[in-house]
Design a protein around this motif. Sequence first.
Motif, PDB file in Angstrom:
ATOM      1  N   LEU A   1      14.483 -24.228 -46.095  1.00 19.21           N
ATOM      2  CA  LEU A   1      13.275 -24.265 -45.270  1.00 19.21           C
ATOM      3  C   LEU A   1      13.449 -23.492 -43.964  1.00 19.21           C
ATOM      4  N   GLY A   2      14.401 -22.572 -43.934  1.00 17.83           N
ATOM      5  CA  GLY A   2      14.752 -21.951 -42.666  1.00 17.83           C
ATOM      6  C   GLY A   2      14.268 -20.532 -42.444  1.00 17.83           C
ATOM      7  N   ASP A   3      13.459 -19.973 -43.337  1.00 16.60           N
ATOM      8  CA  ASP A   3      13.085 -18.565 -43.202  1.00 16.60           C
ATOM      9  C   ASP A   3      12.282 -18.309 -41.924  1.00 16.60           C
ATOM     10  N   ARG A   4      11.167 -19.027 -41.747  1.00 14.58           N
ATOM     11  CA  ARG A   4      10.362 -18.811 -40.536  1.00 14.58           C
ATOM     12  C   ARG A   4      11.088 -19.332 -39.305  1.00 14.58           C
ATOM     13  N   LEU A   5      11.818 -20.411 -39.478  1.00  8.19           N
ATOM     14  CA  LEU A   5      12.597 -20.965 -38.366  1.00  8.19           C
ATOM     15  C   LEU A   5      13.568 -19.932 -37.817  1.00  8.19           C
ATOM     16  N   ALA A   6      14.204 -19.169 -38.705  1.00  6.22           N
ATOM     17  CA  ALA A   6      15.163 -18.152 -38.266  1.00  6.22           C
ATOM     18  C   ALA A   6      14.494 -17.052 -37.461  1.00  6.22           C
ATOM     19  N   VAL A   7      13.230 -16.753 -37.771  1.00  3.93           N
ATOM     20  CA  VAL A   7      12.522 -15.670 -37.101  1.00  3.93           C
ATOM     21  C   VAL A   7      11.825 -16.157 -35.829  1.00  3.93           C
ATOM     22  N   GLU A   8      11.153 -17.302 -35.905  1.00  3.18           N
ATOM     23  CA  GLU A   8      10.293 -17.758 -34.823  1.00  3.18           C
ATOM     24  C   GLU A   8      10.924 -18.825 -33.930  1.00  3.18           C
ATOM     25  N   GLY A   9      11.959 -19.505 -34.406  1.00  2.00           N
ATOM     26  CA  GLY A   9      12.622 -20.512 -33.578  1.00  2.00           C
ATOM     27  C   GLY A   9      13.331 -19.880 -32.398  1.00  2.00           C
ATOM     28  N   MET A  10      13.277 -20.542 -31.256  1.00  2.00           N
ATOM     29  CA  MET A  10      13.919 -20.036 -30.037  1.00  2.00           C
ATOM     30  C   MET A  10      15.116 -20.922 -29.705  1.00  2.00           C
TER      31      MET A  10
END
Length: 384
Positions: free
Chosen positions: A61-70
Amino acid sequence: MRTQVVIVGAGPAGLLLSHLLGREGIDSVLLERQTAEYVQSRIRAGILEAGTVRLLREAGLGDRLAVEGMEHRGIYLQWPENRHHVDFVDLVGRSVTVYGQTEVTKDLMAAREKAGRPAYYSASDVTLHDVTGSPYVTFVDSDGAARRIDADVVVGCDGFHGPSRAAIPAPQVWERTYPFAWLGVLADVAPSADELIYAWHPDGFALHSMRSPRVSRFYLQVAPDEDVARWSDDRIWTALAERLGVAGWTLRTGPITEKSVLPMRSFVATPMRYGNLYLAGDAAHIVPPTGAKGLNLAVADVALLATALTASLKHGQDELAAQYSETALRRVWRCTHFSWWMTSMLHRHGDDFDARLQLAQLHRTVTSEAAAKELADNYAGLPL
């Protein structure tokens, strides 16, 4: 219908549990009283512990988290004329990540739809039956049809007001209501700092947070019965500038898109298991948001419960399931204490004697490596 696990509540806790069980080949059905659109739009927590981030990535579940997470190394602690950085990475080797609960929910809902796991939204009259024997749940679906689902296990991820905890006779409850609340503000403006700022001020606590490189989140300490209508945009920005201000720093301002008053309380109910009914997240406990523990504590419950149910339902090993409540509650009380400590240290209450004690604790925290490590270890998150 029959399934292995009925999960009442399709917020992030329920969705994550269904996802983790599905990866182990365990069937589940989700029931949610709200619409899917409402669940997805709820704005809640925005800070993910290191363990939460690791779990989401390991669960695919980490694809968007890797891009958008700060990713953030720490926080600032502040009182008038003082701002100090507490660097979690230097102190305990772990960071936190800013990634809103709304985004986590979107990721989980997309994963559920892709996997084709069943869910009933807008379910009403949800009732739990025979939870100490052969459990089943009855409800009315969005089309008005009465339904029944039999299961091996029922899990309540349905929050404070849901029906799951009510199915446990005479639970033991501990509760603390705080004499203040937060005025929460969402603004379309870039953050004014690289980290969150937790500020003690004679006028009351203030927090500078963020949701993205373009959206900031702010909180002001107010009375529990505060009327949002009394807070114009100008009054909010003036109060934030006063409480967050230090020499050489400027608060960016912009359009305010949301205002709400958030009550502050602590709540713990036991047991978290009764027969074949398990509770997770806000169904069993609530913490004030000061320590950023709410969503992370729910994730910790779910991680523990997914492992226990997998051992029980796949392998017939019931030891972890039998220990779930006791094991989960150890972390719940640790996080409850940390949230109480942060809340008590930073919010103006009591008399001037109390204020001096708060300032002494703040000074101790930023000047003692041992005290700073204790804050960092709890804030960045205990191991799952």
